[in-house]
Design a protein around this motif. Structure first.
Motif, short mmCIF file in Angstrom:
data_model
loop_
_atom_site.label_atom_id
_atom_site.label_comp_id
_atom_site.label_asym_id
_atom_site.label_seq_id
_atom_site.Cartn_x
_atom_site.Cartn_y
_atom_site.Cartn_z
N TYR A 81 25.78 -14.86 17.96
CA TYR A 81 25.74 -13.82 18.99
C TYR A 81 25.49 -12.48 18.30
O TYR A 81 26.09 -12.19 17.26
N ARG A 83 28.84 -6.19 27.65
CA ARG A 83 28.70 -6.08 26.20
C ARG A 83 28.99 -7.41 25.50
O ARG A 83 28.37 -7.73 24.48
N GLU A 84 29.93 -8.19 26.05
CA GLU A 84 30.27 -9.47 25.44
C GLU A 84 29.35 -10.61 25.88
O GLU A 84 29.51 -11.75 25.46
N ASP A 93 26.50 -9.52 17.76
CA ASP A 93 27.54 -8.50 17.75
C ASP A 93 27.46 -7.72 16.44
O ASP A 93 26.60 -7.99 15.59
N PRO A 127 23.06 -13.04 25.67
CA PRO A 127 23.52 -11.84 24.96
C PRO A 127 23.21 -10.52 25.66
O PRO A 127 22.22 -10.37 26.37
#
Length: 216
Positions: free
Chosen positions: A132, A56-57, A134, A94
């Protein structure tokens, strides 16, 4: 208002981490402008996960060096030819699931036009600005195209769209899509890759004609 233009529906299977998908988007848009007198073109974006097991990161990229640049010369030149600045600024490759969830939300809540604007913003955010994808950055990018910032945060944090998106992405992979971008025109597979503008215009002509011949 009635129009005599031929209707063309373009469905693009794409992944946000694929730079050639952005190049392909720009070439598609050039083709749409070039043929605007003849075709009314609508574009929708659909998910593909090039790296479905990505944490996920994300994963850290190697540092950029003269011998190992993050953006190769071929991609840099291809981007510049369509007005894109690929910078390699983002330090992480990503996980794109949340970005696809936001794309799904935009399509369902605001329609294809806003979804298309969002796709441009996400590509620019990651490939040029180094953002990124997120929750926080996606909410900011969503707000740029008219989505509610806090609602986007809530939807993405809930995880409610993730299984839907993963199921659709797996379906594209099972159907034979192995490389992106992959373009369907009026429901028929056309081609993959960031093709030249003329390839899009020719596909509009051929597949719109086939739809007319079938009475569509």
């Amino acid at each position: 208002m009635p129009t005599n233009k031929k209707q063309v529906q373009v469905d693009v299977v794409s992944d946000i981490m694929c730079p050639w998908c952005w190049v392909g988007k720009r070439k598609l848009e050039s083709a749409i402008r070039q043929s605007a007198g003849e075709y009314e073109v609508s574009v929708q974006w659909h998910p593909f996960l090039l790296r479905p097991d990505m944490p996920r990161e994300g994963t850290l990229k190697a540092p950029a060096t003269p011998d190992n640049p993050r953006v190769g010369m071929r991609l840099k030149q291809a981007g510049q030819s369509v007005g894109i600045d690929f910078t390699g600024k983002c330090d992480r490759a990503p996980n794109t699931l949340l970005a696809h969830c936001l794309m799904k939300y935009a399509l369902d809540s605001k329609g294809a036009h806003v979804q298309n604007k969002l796709q441009e913003a996400i590509f620019r955010g990651y490939f040029t600005d180094g953002l990124y994808p997120d929750v926080g950055n996606l909410a900011t990018l969503g707000a740029e195209v008219g989505l509610d910032h806090e609602e986007v945060r809530r939807v993405l944090a809930s995880g409610k769209l993730e299984e839907v998106v993963m199921k659709e992405a797996r379906g594209h992979a099972r159907s034979g899509v192995s490389g992106v971008p992959f373009f369907f025109i009026n429901g028929k597979p056309a081609f993959s890759g960031a093709q030249d503008v003329d390839s899009f215009v020719n596909a509009f002509e051929q597949l719109a004609l086939e739809s007319t011949d079938r009475g569509g």
